[in-house]
Design a protein around this motif. Structure first.
Motif, PDB file in Angstrom:
ATOM      1  N   ASP A 172       1.020  -0.986  -0.060  1.00 58.22           N
ATOM      2  CA  ASP A 172       0.127  -0.122   0.412  1.00 58.22           C
ATOM      3  C   ASP A 172       1.005   1.741   0.564  1.00 58.22           C
ATOM      4  OD1 ASP A 172      -2.311  -1.892   0.200  1.00 58.22           O
ATOM      5  OD2 ASP A 172      -2.686  -0.772   2.283  1.00 58.22           O
ATOM      6  N   VAL A 173       2.273   1.133   0.615  1.00 58.88           N
ATOM      7  CA  VAL A 173       2.249   2.492   0.944  1.00 58.88           C
ATOM      8  C   VAL A 173       3.464   2.696  -0.539  1.00 58.88           C
ATOM      9  CG1 VAL A 173       5.106   3.237   2.349  1.00 58.88           C
ATOM     10  CG2 VAL A 173       3.007   2.504   3.376  1.00 58.88           C
ATOM     11  N   ALA A 174       3.998   1.781  -0.462  1.00 56.80           N
ATOM     12  CA  ALA A 174       4.127   1.809  -2.178  1.00 56.80           C
ATOM     13  C   ALA A 174       3.921   2.704  -3.064  1.00 56.80           C
ATOM     14  CB  ALA A 174       5.659   0.421  -2.413  1.00 56.80           C
ATOM     15  N   HIS A 175       3.287   2.064  -3.025  1.00 58.05           N
ATOM     16  CA  HIS A 175       1.845   2.155  -4.211  1.00 58.05           C
ATOM     17  C   HIS A 175       1.831   3.481  -4.132  1.00 58.05           C
ATOM     18  CE1 HIS A 175      -1.666   3.486  -6.224  1.00 58.05           C
ATOM     19  NE2 HIS A 175      -1.550   2.144  -7.311  1.00 58.05           N
ATOM     20  N   ALA A 176       0.986   3.666  -2.708  1.00 55.82           N
ATOM     21  CA  ALA A 176       1.411   5.612  -2.040  1.00 55.82           C
ATOM     22  C   ALA A 176       2.117   6.350  -2.813  1.00 55.82           C
ATOM     23  CB  ALA A 176       0.561   5.720  -1.183  1.00 55.82           C
ATOM     24  N   ILE A 177       3.828   5.447  -2.794  1.00 57.92           N
ATOM     25  CA  ILE A 177       4.710   6.892  -2.934  1.00 57.92           C
ATOM     26  C   ILE A 177       4.755   7.130  -4.896  1.00 57.92           C
ATOM     27  CG2 ILE A 177       7.281   7.391  -2.910  1.00 57.92           C
ATOM     28  CD1 ILE A 177       7.398   5.717   0.101  1.00 57.92           C
ATOM     29  N   ARG A 178       4.494   5.336  -5.358  1.00 58.60           N
ATOM     30  CA  ARG A 178       5.475   5.396  -6.886  1.00 58.60           C
ATOM     31  C   ARG A 178       4.178   6.240  -7.401  1.00 58.60           C
ATOM     32  NH1 ARG A 178       5.493   0.066  -7.069  1.00 58.60           N
ATOM     33  NH2 ARG A 178       7.619   0.126  -6.134  1.00 58.60           N
ATOM     34  N   HIS A 179       2.517   6.242  -6.735  1.00 53.85           N
ATOM     35  CA  HIS A 179       1.446   6.862  -8.007  1.00 53.85           C
ATOM     36  C   HIS A 179       1.098   8.484  -6.915  1.00 53.85           C
ATOM     37  CE1 HIS A 179       1.016   3.566 -10.429  1.00 53.85           C
ATOM     38  NE2 HIS A 179       1.196   3.145  -9.228  1.00 53.85           N
ATOM     39  N   MET A 180       1.773   9.043  -5.828  1.00 53.20           N
ATOM     40  CA  MET A 180       1.895   9.836  -5.656  1.00 53.20           C
ATOM     41  C   MET A 180       0.393  10.581  -5.171  1.00 53.20           C
ATOM     42  SD  MET A 180       3.958  12.021  -9.217  1.00 53.20           S
ATOM     43  CE  MET A 180       3.943  13.888  -8.308  1.00 53.20           C
ATOM     44  N   GLN A 181       0.431   9.871  -4.338  1.00 52.64           N
ATOM     45  CA  GLN A 181      -0.801  10.233  -3.584  1.00 52.64           C
ATOM     46  C   GLN A 181      -0.731  11.058  -1.954  1.00 52.64           C
ATOM     47  OE1 GLN A 181      -2.400   5.701  -2.821  1.00 52.64           O
ATOM     48  NE2 GLN A 181      -4.096   6.355  -4.142  1.00 52.64           N
ATOM     49  N   VAL A 182       0.928  10.114  -2.052  1.00 50.07           N
ATOM     50  CA  VAL A 182       1.934  11.295  -1.015  1.00 50.07           C
ATOM     51  C   VAL A 182       3.165  12.105  -2.524  1.00 50.07           C
ATOM     52  CG1 VAL A 182       1.156   9.880   1.538  1.00 50.07           C
ATOM     53  CG2 VAL A 182       2.898   8.580  -0.243  1.00 50.07           C
ATOM     54  N   ARG A 183       3.774  12.490  -1.656  1.00 51.53           N
ATOM     55  CA  ARG A 183       4.090  13.341  -2.714  1.00 51.53           C
ATOM     56  C   ARG A 183       4.778  14.513  -2.162  1.00 51.53           C
ATOM     57  NH1 ARG A 183       2.338  17.763  -2.542  1.00 51.53           N
ATOM     58  NH2 ARG A 183       4.449  18.934  -3.581  1.00 51.53           N
ATOM     59  N   GLY A 184       5.826  15.085  -2.412  1.00 50.70           N
ATOM     60  CA  GLY A 184       6.756  15.786  -1.350  1.00 50.70           C
ATOM     61  C   GLY A 184       8.061  15.263  -0.578  1.00 50.70           C
ATOM     62  N   ALA A 185       9.432  15.818  -0.975  1.00 43.34           N
ATOM     63  CA  ALA A 185      10.280  14.904  -0.152  1.00 43.34           C
ATOM     64  C   ALA A 185       9.992  14.972   1.472  1.00 43.34           C
ATOM     65  CB  ALA A 185      11.210  15.720  -0.578  1.00 43.34           C
ATOM     66  N   PRO A 186       9.859  15.418   1.932  1.00 44.44           N
ATOM     67  CA  PRO A 186       9.470  15.062   3.384  1.00 44.44           C
ATOM     68  C   PRO A 186       8.488  14.022   3.836  1.00 44.44           C
ATOM     69  CG  PRO A 186       9.987  17.667   3.648  1.00 44.44           C
ATOM     70  CD  PRO A 186      10.428  16.908   2.306  1.00 44.44           C
ATOM     71  N   LEU A 187       7.454  14.224   3.162  1.00 44.48           N
ATOM     72  CA  LEU A 187       6.383  13.554   3.349  1.00 44.48           C
ATOM     73  C   LEU A 187       7.208  12.002   2.879  1.00 44.48           C
ATOM     74  CD1 LEU A 187       3.637  12.731   4.489  1.00 44.48           C
ATOM     75  CD2 LEU A 187       3.008  13.673   2.062  1.00 44.48           C
ATOM     76  N   ILE A 188       7.400  11.950   1.597  1.00 40.51           N
ATOM     77  CA  ILE A 188       7.902  10.565   1.181  1.00 40.51           C
ATOM     78  C   ILE A 188       8.300  10.213   2.194  1.00 40.51           C
ATOM     79  CG2 ILE A 188       9.176   9.105  -1.045  1.00 40.51           C
ATOM     80  CD1 ILE A 188       8.407  12.414  -2.999  1.00 40.51           C
TER      81      ILE A 188
END
Ligand code: MRU
Length: 333
Positions: free
Chosen positions: A35-51
């Motif tokens: 779930d987390v890898a998908h959220a980062i890759r697809h930019m559901q979460v984005r921005g360097a510190p949040l990633i």
């Protein structure tokens, strides 16, 4: 203020899905490493510190699976899965290295619980670091506001609270200025192709801070017309020599700012500085899918979609970190 990232008490995390903003504010619950890898890759979460902070929680989720013991190979696999999600934001790799350092020396049985604690610490430190950035950047805005009555800031992409655990980086001094009662206005460039500028406009709207959305290509004219007092942007990776990777389009703003004598600042926590990366030429630039450009010409037209560019340290008037305002060309570990 809404949280971009929170624990939900049941060994899961909640994120605000940024792919749906600003139209819809949808909270998603992530329960697995995938779930987390998908959220980062697809930019559901984005921005360097949040990633970075989200990836740290991804390690915790990856190690809590009841049927897989958190032995060394499992830990290595979890770290590798998350490291492969996005290449440019060094906060991701910084957070994973920190998780590895914290967990590797521990007995296998203690690693999952310790991972939650370590992820929590990273998240809390990010919020505090960004608040400090706000205070260190505030005097720059206060000085301009004192001389001109109000201060006109230009930014690019989204480096507000959405892109961090809390408080934002480039927008942290803007929020601090608002709290200090200064008159501040923000020029927000759309940031094609993903339009992260819309997120910035949404954030500023929520906060009641005056702002104006512009097409990316309007920035040069506004700088020429004297409608901008300073530019503040975030960063995805700052090399040891001060060269800075940020959302594509940042470099053109820095060039135009230099041409018109407008100060150009980068705001980022120290987790964004990569002393192992000597210069901007050594920073990996993410190439994203052609489909993001949404061209009406169809698949026969070649598309290049670099997600970041490099602004040379010589074009940066200062780097605002959680420890203060630094000269880009003289960063110290
Ligand atoms: O591709 P994105 O949206 O993750 O890129 C974000 C940026 O370039 C931000 O300016 C940077 O990460 C700083 S966020 C505080």
């Amino acid at each position: 203020m809404l949280a971009t990232l929170s624990e939900d008490g049941l060994q899961a995390i909640q994120i605000l899905d940024q792919t749906l903003l600003p139209a819809q504010a949808v909270i998603r619950r992530l329960t697995t490493l995938e779930d987390v890898a998908h959220a980062i890759r697809h930019m559901q979460v984005r921005g360097a510190p949040l990633i970075g902070a989200t990836a740290a929680y991804g390690v915790a989720l990856g190690l809590q699976a009841a049927d897989i013991p958190a032995h060394d190979q499992r830990l290595a696999d979890v770290l590798a899965t998350l490291a492969a999600t996005r290449p440019t934001a060094v906060n991701l790799h910084w957070a994973l290295a920190r998780m590895q350092q914290a967990l590797m020396p521990l007995p296998v049985a203690q690693r999952a619980a310790a991972a939650w604690q370590a992820a929590r610490a990273i998240a809390q430190e990010d919020a505090a670091a960004n608040a400090a950035i706000g205070q260190h950047g505030l005097p720059l805005l206060a000085d301009l506001a004192a001389r001109r009555g109000r201060v006109q800031v230009m930014t690019h992409c989204n480096a507000g609270w959405l892109a961090t655990v809390a408080n934002g980086t480039a927008l942290a001094p803007v929020y601090a200025a608002q709290q200090a009662g200064l008159a501040v206005h923000v020029w927000v460039s759309e940031t094609r192709p993903r339009n992260q500028g819309w997120l910035t406009a949404w954030e500023l709207q929520q906060a009641g801070i005056p702002h104006t959305l512009i097409a990316d290509n309007a920035a040069g004219l506004l700088l020429m017309q004297g409608k901008v007092d300073l530019i503040i942007v975030g960063a995805d990776r700052i090399a040891a020599n001060g060269d800075t990777a940020n959302k594509v389009g940042t470099y053109l703003k820095a060039l135009a700012a230099a041409a018109h004598g407008i100060p150009f600042y980068v705001a980022a926590p120290r987790s964004t500085i990569d002393f192992a990366c000597p210069t901007g030429a050594d920073i990996p630039i993410e190439e994203r899918a052609a489909a993001e450009l949404d061209s009406p010409l169809g698949q026969d037209t070649a598309v290049a979609n670099p997600a970041f560019d490099i602004t040379p340290a010589t074009l940066i008037d200062g780097i605002i970190t959680d420890t203060g305002l630094h000269t880009a060309q003289h960063l110290r570990p």
